[in-house]
Design an enzyme around this catalytic site. Structure first.
Site, PDB file in Angstrom:
ATOM      1  N   ASP A 148      34.759  27.861 -27.444  1.00  0.00           N
ATOM      2  CA  ASP A 148      34.306  26.389 -27.193  1.00  0.00           C
ATOM      3  C   ASP A 148      35.247  25.647 -27.869  1.00  0.00           C
ATOM      4  O   ASP A 148      35.979  26.299 -28.869  1.00  0.00           O
ATOM      5  CB  ASP A 148      32.780  26.116 -27.731  1.00  0.00           C
TER       6      ASP A 148
HETATM    7  C1  BGC Z   1      31.304  21.538 -25.340  1.00  0.00           C
HETATM    8  C2  BGC Z   1      31.847  22.135 -24.197  1.00  0.00           C
HETATM    9  C3  BGC Z   1      32.948  21.477 -23.344  1.00  0.00           C
HETATM   10  C4  BGC Z   1      34.031  21.318 -24.433  1.00  0.00           C
HETATM   11  C5  BGC Z   1      35.286  20.501 -23.715  1.00  0.00           C
HETATM   12  C6  BGC Z   1      32.577  21.058 -26.283  1.00  0.00           C
HETATM   13  O1  BGC Z   1      32.201  20.102 -27.224  1.00  0.00           O
HETATM   14  O2  BGC Z   1      30.415  22.174 -26.001  1.00  0.00           O
HETATM   15  O3  BGC Z   1      30.631  22.640 -23.266  1.00  0.00           O
HETATM   16  O4  BGC Z   1      33.226  22.260 -22.242  1.00  0.00           O
HETATM   17  O5  BGC Z   1      33.475  20.685 -25.567  1.00  0.00           O
HETATM   18  O6  BGC Z   1      34.913  19.434 -23.675  1.00  0.00           O
END
Ligand code: BGC
Length: 800
Positions: free
Chosen positions: A244
């Protein structure tokens, strides 16, 4: 005579080709490939023919931003169809429809040259107040897994990758970047991993995203048990694991665990440490090679699929809008109806509530989509009535914050009193639920509650329409004639609502999550979003209906509930097969006067057991559409897993011999027919005791965990995983925190954001781990400097 066939050299599989490229690279090149090039793109290597690919959100519409750095929705992304979020898709109970949505998403993704769409999210809704509940499908792992698998199949059928996220046990937003989820192994397997297992084994996603949080002491991205032993070795996952965004806390450990691609770019911040770990024998060089090979393989795969499909037409936005409308209606749940619905398409309709004009149709955060168009209920109802009726609109409250005034209430009352029917649109304003923070209760804004009461008094034919991303308390349910839960309808939610109100389309949805009477009823409520470093899943398996049904606490509306505009009968249940491999057949008849859809739900109940287990569990479902008077036989397969429990002592799935009741119903509480079968699989289970009450005591929880309940990690001394908010724990830290937040705000240009995005950004900036300062500094700040600074801060007196 033997014939010698001429053989051509076998076509190199991407893995073989990728491995060959890796073998030619220097360590520096490998290290550069296993982290992003910028916020959204992986790094390519032109000389080796490895392209850079874009990975972007997701999950219910493409959020492709221009430029290299994210502005979290501040900087508009390219217009894309905003399909209903997972909360609504899950409520359709219709994998075939979800797969069609996935295909449309995949097409929009491919046409924009994006390689991986970051979705679906399929974490379990442990508590409805979880801020990202709208991005997840259900409280049930089977329904979540089947919905996610369908979306993955659809997306990937267009030659782009899906990304199953957030693996694993990421069930609240508060403190998500350094929270340790303490959960017993059986609960982890049966509740929190099963959905991922279904999605991975049935749909083979190209990528899986690790969660921010820790699971039983290890960051999810550093857990070899999760990323390698379970995901790859047990489930056979062959794709790439991506972090993530900013989840990597220790690159050496994460490489060792099996995390392939770090996102976003970390500008070489870890290279020295990784290099030293390899040279010092603390990290196997093969781990870096494996990660590098998977990054190359993914890039080659994306490129090959793109080349094979070049020249295709762009997305048909009209068709996708129509599909979004179909999905929104299919996910709309008719919670209650005294017969007022469907409405006659004539007469005077009072349409009350600002959501009629300013729809609440998606959630805030990384999933925010810039829709290609936006239907409103007001326009759709006016259009549907045409010359045969009229609409009186009253705003009722402020769309942004939900507050009302005596003037707005009396205007609404008047509109309702003079109408044939009053439709009140209420729910959660966008600032109430978002990525980045959780709700603290399940209440509606007081202004919305007041409005409903006033309108219901003025007109007994009051229909309440709810727009919200997760369950809310509905204590006025008996005072109104009908309640429609539309969840979040996506960009076509307004017209889908008109379709359902006037009966042009069935309210096809069934609750994918229980609606509790009040949040305090839930066992999970006692340990949720309340501690900065640790969350204890003391309710173990008893989440959602498993909790309500086992512990005898009635919900307001139960899991699987949803009315139709027609009626169905169930008959002739028959079970065939032997052992645990069974086929359950049941005849379903539409006994009403119009066509309708029914979701046939199969629950398994163990009549007696040596282990503690939920009263009943969903083990199959099917959605059928029947004409008036039509019958059909629905067949639902059961297998070993339908009866199995995770036996911790034996480390595997085991079926207990005994008698099981097979319950078929139109909800978890409306069982229509049932039968019992004796199942013997020739296995034994290790007996386990259930905690005496729904929330395990320390001793009971320790017994479930098989170790003492861990002591939560203290906030001080500060370390790399401490958050910006934690700085306030030391003297002078408050000022430092303020300056850092101001710096972030400046970088992200928060002042221009809409209120929901602003609330979200403020929450996530405070929760940012301090190590992110190094990772996002583009090489200006090293870990050494940060460690020294933290060491100095730790010498200062503590705040308390
Ligand atoms: C979120 C993800 C997301 C990523 C990119 C993160 O903060 O938890 O679900 O895909 O950011 O935006």
């Amino acid at each position: 005579m033997t014939t010698v066939h001429e053989t051509t050299a076998p076509v190199a599989t991407p893995t073989a080709a990728a491995a060959r490229i890796t073998a030619r690279l220097t360590r520096e090149q490998k290290l550069s490939l296993v982290a992003g090039a910028d916020f959204w793109n992986s790094r390519g290597l032109e000389a080796e023919g490895v392209p850079s690919i874009m990975l972007t959100d997701g999950p219910h519409g493409l959020r492709k931003q221009a430029g290299t750095s994210d502005h979290v929705g501040l900087n508009d992304s390219v217009p894309a169809t905003c399909f209903p979020p997972a909360v609504t898709l899950g409520s359709t109970w219709d994998p075939a429809l979800i797969e069609r949505v996935g295909r449309a998403l995949g097409r929009e993704t491919r046409v924009e040259n994006v390689g991986v769409l970051l979705g679906p999210g399929l974490n379990i809704k442990r508590h409805p107040a979880g801020g990202r509940s709208f991005e997840y499908f259900s409280e049930d792992p089977l329904l979540s897994g089947k919905a996610a698998a369908a979306l993955v199949r659809g997306i990937q059928s267009e030659g782009v990758g899906a990304c199953v996220k957030h693996f694993a046990a990421n069930n609240q937003e508060a403190f998500r970047m350094r929270l340790d989820t303490v959960v017993d192994e059986r609960t982890l397997r049966e509740i929190y991993l099963t959905g991922f297992e279904i999605a991975v084994t049935e749909a083979e996603p190209w990528t899986v995203m690790c969660a921010y949080n820790l699971v039983n002491g290890d960051h999810a991205g550093e857990s070899r048990a999760l990323l390698t032993d379970i995901l790859r070795d047990e489930w056979g996952f062959a794709g790439l694991v991506v972090s993530d965004w900013l989840a990597v806390a220790d690159r050496v450990k994460s490489l060792d665990a099996g995390l392939d691609l770090e996102m976003p770019a970390s500008h070489g911040a870890w290279d020295k440490e990784v290099g030293e770990a390899i040279d010092g024998g603390r990290l196997d060089a093969a781990a870096l090679d494996a990660a590098c090979t998977r990054v190359i393989e993914l890039a080659l795969r994306v490129a090959a699929e793109r080349a094979a499909r070049d020249g295709g037409l762009g997305p048909d936005h009209d068709a996708h809008h129509a599909l979004a409308r179909e999905a929104a209606a299919a996910g709309t749940v008719l919670l209650a109806n005294d017969g007022v619905l469907p409405l006659a398409a004539r007469g005077r309709v009072a349409l009350i509530g600002a959501f009629a004009e300013t729809p609440r149709y998606q959630g805030a955060g990384s999933s925010l989509v810039n829709p290609t168009r936006l239907d409103t209920a007001l326009a759709a109802v006016e259009e549907r009535l045409g010359q045969d009726g009229s609409v009186v609109y009253a705003r009722g409250y402020d769309a942004e914050n939900g507050t009302t005034t005596p003037g707005l209430v009396s205007e609404a009352r008047e509109a309702a009193a003079g109408a044939d029917v009053a439709v009140v649109m209420i729910g959660l304003p966008s600032t109430y639920e978002s990525e980045g923070f959780d709700r603290t209760d399940l209440r509606l804004p007081p202004g919305h509650e007041e409005l409903v009461r006033a309108v219901a008094e003025a007109n007994p034919r009051t229909v309440v329409v709810l727009s919200n991303g997760a369950a809310v308390e509905i204590d006025w349910a008996d005072r109104v004639a009908a309640i429609l839960e539309t969840h979040l309808g996506g960009q076509a939610g307004g017209s889908a609502l008109a379709d359902v109100l006037f009966g042009d389309v069935e309210p096809g949805g069934r609750l994918a999550e229980s609606v509790p009477v009040r949040a305090q009823d839930l066992a999970a409520h006692a340990n949720f979003s309340d501690h900065p470093t640790q969350v204890e899943y003391r309710e173990s398996l008893y989440v959602g209906y498993r909790f309500h049904d086992t512990w005898g606490i009635d919900p307001r509306f139960c899991f699987g509930h949803g009315l139709s505009y027609t009626t169905f009968e169930y008959a002739d249940v028959a079970v065939t097969g032997t052992g645990a491999d069974r086929e359950v057949a049941v005849t379903v008849t539409n006994t009403g006067a119009r066509r309708g859809t029914e979701v046939v739900q199969l629950y398994v109940h163990a009549e007696s057991s040596a282990v503690h287990r939920p009263e009943q569990e969903l083990k199959g479902f099917a959605k059928v559409e029947l004409e008036a008077g039509e019958s059909t036989t629905v067949s639902l397969p059961l297998s070993h897993r339908s009866f199995a429990i995770w036996d911790v002592a034996q480390g595997g799935w085991r079926v207990e011999d005994g008698r099981y009741e097979i319950r078929l119903g139109s909800s978890s509480r409306r069982i229509r027919v049932a039968t019992t079968i004796d199942v013997s699989a020739g296995e034994t289970v290790t007996p386990t005791r259930r905690p005496a009450a729904a929330i395990a005591t320390d001793a009971e929880f320790a017994a479930l965990l098989g170790r003492p309940v861990p002591t939560p990690r203290p906030l001080t001394p500060l370390h790399l995983d401490s958050t910006v908010n934690d700085l306030t724990e030391v003297a002078f830290g408050k000022g430092l925190r303020k300056r850092l937040l101001a710096m972030f705000a400046d970088k992200m240009d928060v002042s221009d954001a809409d209120p929901a995005t602003r609330a979200m950004l403020e929450a996530i900036m405070g929760q940012m781990p301090l190590r992110a300062l190094v990772l996002s500094s583009e090489g200006k700040l090293g870990f050494g400097v940060l460690r020294t600074a933290l060491g100095l801060l730790n010498l200062l007196p503590r705040r308390r």
